[in-house]
Scaffold this motif. Structure first.
Motif, PDB file in Angstrom:
ATOM      1  N   LYS A 139      30.954 -16.357  56.503  1.00 56.37           N
ATOM      2  CA  LYS A 139      32.165 -15.924  57.215  1.00 56.37           C
ATOM      3  C   LYS A 139      33.337 -16.842  56.846  1.00 56.37           C
ATOM      4  O   LYS A 139      34.452 -16.376  56.624  1.00 56.37           O
ATOM      5  CB  LYS A 139      31.875 -15.970  58.725  1.00 56.37           C
ATOM      6  N   LEU A 140      33.082 -18.141  56.780  1.00 50.64           N
ATOM      7  CA  LEU A 140      34.144 -19.091  56.411  1.00 50.64           C
ATOM      8  C   LEU A 140      34.685 -18.788  55.016  1.00 50.64           C
ATOM      9  O   LEU A 140      35.893 -18.823  54.782  1.00 50.64           O
ATOM     10  CB  LEU A 140      33.597 -20.526  56.439  1.00 50.64           C
ATOM     11  N   ALA A 141      33.779 -18.483  54.093  1.00 48.00           N
ATOM     12  CA  ALA A 141      34.189 -18.178  52.717  1.00 48.00           C
ATOM     13  C   ALA A 141      35.033 -16.905  52.698  1.00 48.00           C
ATOM     14  O   ALA A 141      36.051 -16.830  52.009  1.00 48.00           O
ATOM     15  CB  ALA A 141      32.962 -18.033  51.822  1.00 48.00           C
ATOM     16  N   GLU A 142      34.602 -15.890  53.474  1.00 53.74           N
ATOM     17  CA  GLU A 142      35.386 -14.650  53.541  1.00 53.74           C
ATOM     18  C   GLU A 142      36.793 -14.925  54.067  1.00 53.74           C
ATOM     19  O   GLU A 142      37.778 -14.446  53.530  1.00 53.74           O
ATOM     20  CB  GLU A 142      34.687 -13.638  54.471  1.00 53.74           C
ATOM     21  N   ASP A 143      36.864 -15.711  55.128  1.00 51.68           N
ATOM     22  CA  ASP A 143      38.167 -16.028  55.720  1.00 51.68           C
ATOM     23  C   ASP A 143      39.062 -16.790  54.748  1.00 51.68           C
ATOM     24  O   ASP A 143      40.269 -16.566  54.687  1.00 51.68           O
ATOM     25  CB  ASP A 143      37.993 -16.873  56.997  1.00 51.68           C
ATOM     26  N   LEU A 144      38.448 -17.709  53.999  1.00 55.28           N
ATOM     27  CA  LEU A 144      39.203 -18.513  53.035  1.00 55.28           C
ATOM     28  C   LEU A 144      39.831 -17.611  51.976  1.00 55.28           C
ATOM     29  O   LEU A 144      41.006 -17.751  51.622  1.00 55.28           O
ATOM     30  CB  LEU A 144      38.245 -19.516  52.395  1.00 55.28           C
ATOM     31  N   LEU A 145      39.041 -16.657  51.462  1.00 56.24           N
ATOM     32  CA  LEU A 145      39.559 -15.727  50.450  1.00 56.24           C
ATOM     33  C   LEU A 145      40.673 -14.872  51.034  1.00 56.24           C
ATOM     34  O   LEU A 145      41.736 -14.719  50.427  1.00 56.24           O
ATOM     35  CB  LEU A 145      38.428 -14.839  49.918  1.00 56.24           C
TER      36      LEU A 145
ATOM     37  N   ILE B 132      30.281 -18.859  45.156  1.00 59.64           N
ATOM     38  CA  ILE B 132      30.791 -20.157  44.694  1.00 59.64           C
ATOM     39  C   ILE B 132      31.347 -20.964  45.867  1.00 59.64           C
ATOM     40  O   ILE B 132      31.051 -22.156  46.021  1.00 59.64           O
ATOM     41  CB  ILE B 132      31.883 -19.952  43.613  1.00 59.64           C
ATOM     42  N   LEU B 133      32.125 -20.315  46.723  1.00 53.10           N
ATOM     43  CA  LEU B 133      32.710 -21.055  47.851  1.00 53.10           C
ATOM     44  C   LEU B 133      31.634 -21.615  48.771  1.00 53.10           C
ATOM     45  O   LEU B 133      31.733 -22.740  49.257  1.00 53.10           O
ATOM     46  CB  LEU B 133      33.653 -20.148  48.645  1.00 53.10           C
ATOM     47  N   GLN B 134      30.575 -20.835  48.985  1.00 58.37           N
ATOM     48  CA  GLN B 134      29.506 -21.330  49.856  1.00 58.37           C
ATOM     49  C   GLN B 134      28.782 -22.519  49.226  1.00 58.37           C
ATOM     50  O   GLN B 134      28.361 -23.433  49.920  1.00 58.37           O
ATOM     51  CB  GLN B 134      28.517 -20.205  50.171  1.00 58.37           C
ATOM     52  N   LEU B 135      28.656 -22.498  47.895  1.00 57.53           N
ATOM     53  CA  LEU B 135      28.039 -23.655  47.228  1.00 57.53           C
ATOM     54  C   LEU B 135      28.882 -24.903  47.459  1.00 57.53           C
ATOM     55  O   LEU B 135      28.355 -25.986  47.729  1.00 57.53           O
ATOM     56  CB  LEU B 135      27.888 -23.389  45.722  1.00 57.53           C
ATOM     57  N   PHE B 136      30.197 -24.766  47.367  1.00 57.16           N
ATOM     58  CA  PHE B 136      31.066 -25.916  47.618  1.00 57.16           C
ATOM     59  C   PHE B 136      30.938 -26.394  49.060  1.00 57.16           C
ATOM     60  O   PHE B 136      30.960 -27.588  49.334  1.00 57.16           O
ATOM     61  CB  PHE B 136      32.529 -25.575  47.303  1.00 57.16           C
ATOM     62  N   MET B 137      30.795 -25.451  49.991  1.00 57.88           N
ATOM     63  CA  MET B 137      30.697 -25.841  51.402  1.00 57.88           C
ATOM     64  C   MET B 137      29.401 -26.585  51.696  1.00 57.88           C
ATOM     65  O   MET B 137      29.331 -27.392  52.622  1.00 57.88           O
ATOM     66  CB  MET B 137      30.774 -24.592  52.291  1.00 57.88           C
TER      67      MET B 137
ATOM     68  N   TYR C   7      34.742 -19.702  35.041  1.00 56.55           N
ATOM     69  CA  TYR C   7      36.052 -20.307  34.785  1.00 56.55           C
ATOM     70  C   TYR C   7      37.155 -19.521  35.473  1.00 56.55           C
ATOM     71  O   TYR C   7      38.071 -20.077  36.056  1.00 56.55           O
ATOM     72  CB  TYR C   7      36.343 -20.375  33.283  1.00 56.55           C
ATOM     73  N   ARG C   8      37.041 -18.185  35.387  1.00 59.42           N
ATOM     74  CA  ARG C   8      38.062 -17.337  35.990  1.00 59.42           C
ATOM     75  C   ARG C   8      38.124 -17.534  37.496  1.00 59.42           C
ATOM     76  O   ARG C   8      39.189 -17.652  38.082  1.00 59.42           O
ATOM     77  CB  ARG C   8      37.781 -15.872  35.664  1.00 59.42           C
ATOM     78  N   ALA C   9      36.945 -17.577  38.110  1.00 63.45           N
ATOM     79  CA  ALA C   9      36.903 -17.761  39.565  1.00 63.45           C
ATOM     80  C   ALA C   9      37.490 -19.123  39.934  1.00 63.45           C
ATOM     81  O   ALA C   9      38.307 -19.239  40.847  1.00 63.45           O
ATOM     82  CB  ALA C   9      35.463 -17.638  40.059  1.00 63.45           C
ATOM     83  N   LEU C  10      37.104 -20.164  39.192  1.00 64.31           N
ATOM     84  CA  LEU C  10      37.596 -21.510  39.491  1.00 64.31           C
ATOM     85  C   LEU C  10      39.110 -21.595  39.313  1.00 64.31           C
ATOM     86  O   LEU C  10      39.814 -22.186  40.131  1.00 64.31           O
ATOM     87  CB  LEU C  10      36.897 -22.538  38.604  1.00 64.31           C
ATOM     88  N   ASN C  11      39.614 -20.971  38.245  1.00 58.62           N
ATOM     89  CA  ASN C  11      41.065 -20.972  38.035  1.00 58.62           C
ATOM     90  C   ASN C  11      41.799 -20.290  39.177  1.00 58.62           C
ATOM     91  O   ASN C  11      42.819 -20.794  39.651  1.00 58.62           O
ATOM     92  CB  ASN C  11      41.427 -20.269  36.723  1.00 58.62           C
TER      93      ASN C  11
ATOM     94  N   TYR D 225      35.483 -29.819  40.496  1.00 64.56           N
ATOM     95  CA  TYR D 225      36.295 -29.167  41.523  1.00 64.56           C
ATOM     96  C   TYR D 225      35.764 -29.513  42.904  1.00 64.56           C
ATOM     97  O   TYR D 225      34.559 -29.707  43.087  1.00 64.56           O
ATOM     98  CB  TYR D 225      36.260 -27.648  41.356  1.00 64.56           C
ATOM     99  N   ALA D 226      36.675 -29.578  43.863  1.00 61.52           N
ATOM    100  CA  ALA D 226      36.278 -29.794  45.247  1.00 61.52           C
ATOM    101  C   ALA D 226      37.177 -28.951  46.143  1.00 61.52           C
ATOM    102  O   ALA D 226      38.289 -28.557  45.754  1.00 61.52           O
ATOM    103  CB  ALA D 226      36.409 -31.271  45.612  1.00 61.52           C
ATOM    104  N   LEU D 227      36.684 -28.660  47.340  1.00 62.57           N
ATOM    105  CA  LEU D 227      37.460 -27.858  48.293  1.00 62.57           C
ATOM    106  C   LEU D 227      38.705 -28.606  48.726  1.00 62.57           C
ATOM    107  O   LEU D 227      38.671 -29.819  48.936  1.00 62.57           O
ATOM    108  CB  LEU D 227      36.616 -27.555  49.533  1.00 62.57           C
ATOM    109  N   CYS D 228      39.790 -27.885  48.887  1.00 59.30           N
ATOM    110  CA  CYS D 228      41.024 -28.466  49.392  1.00 59.30           C
ATOM    111  C   CYS D 228      40.958 -28.604  50.906  1.00 59.30           C
ATOM    112  O   CYS D 228      40.238 -27.867  51.574  1.00 59.30           O
ATOM    113  CB  CYS D 228      42.199 -27.558  49.054  1.00 59.30           C
TER     114      CYS D 228
END
Ligand SMILES: [Zn+2]
Ligand SMILES: [Zn+2]
Ligand SMILES: [Zn+2]
Length: 140
Positions: A5-11, A25-30, A55-59, A79-82
């Motif tokens: 849910k957090l990843a969805e909200d972030l996007l 990818i976002l959940q892996l970072f979390m 790469y595309r997703a990270l960019n 890369y790390a979460l902001c």
């Protein structure tokens, strides 16, 4: 709230479409407390992907203020979460990074702000990085 849910909200809050690979990818970072490289992600991501997709997703995450780049020992980028407050093309990640000499992981020290250094007008500042090396809590 769970990570999905957090990843969805972030996007959504950064105006990005919710695709499966982005959510994963976002959940892996979390789940990690340290920065991740493209190589790390390539091993961890389960959705079907190739390097270009990663790469595309990270960019797009970087351009939209979700991830920022962090250094590693060999000068490659991770890369790390902001933290909250970053937006497209306007990152506010003015914190120090810590690189562990044992495990080579890079950690964001969000609470350690980069000191404000006065530069003469001869130099135009584009970016500042502040990196510390030592032994992380897991390796002590
Ligand atoms: Zn940022
Ligand atoms: Zn370590
Ligand atoms: Zn950071």
């Amino acid at each position: 709230m769970n990570n999905h849910k957090l990843a969805e909200d972030l996007l959504t809050s950064h105006g990005l479409r919710r695709t499966q690979i982005r959510l994963e990818i976002l959940q892996l970072f979390m789940q990690q407390d340290h920065a991740l490289s493209v190589n790390d992600l390539e091993k961890m991501v389960k959705s079907s992907h190739d390097r270009v997709t990663l790469y595309r997703a990270l960019n797009s995450f970087e351009e939209n203020g979700i991830l920022h780049q962090t250094p590693d020992k060999s000068g490659n980028m991770r890369y790390a979460l902001c933290a909250e407050g970053c937006s497209g093309h306007h990152h506010k990640d003015e914190h120090a990074h810590f690189i562990c000499d044992e495990c080579n992981q890079t950690y964001c020290l969000q609470e350690v702000k980069i000191p404000d250094v006065k530069l003469s007008d001869d130099y135009q500042l584009n970016s500042v990085s502040y990196t510390m090396n030592g032994i992380c809590k897991d390796c002590q």
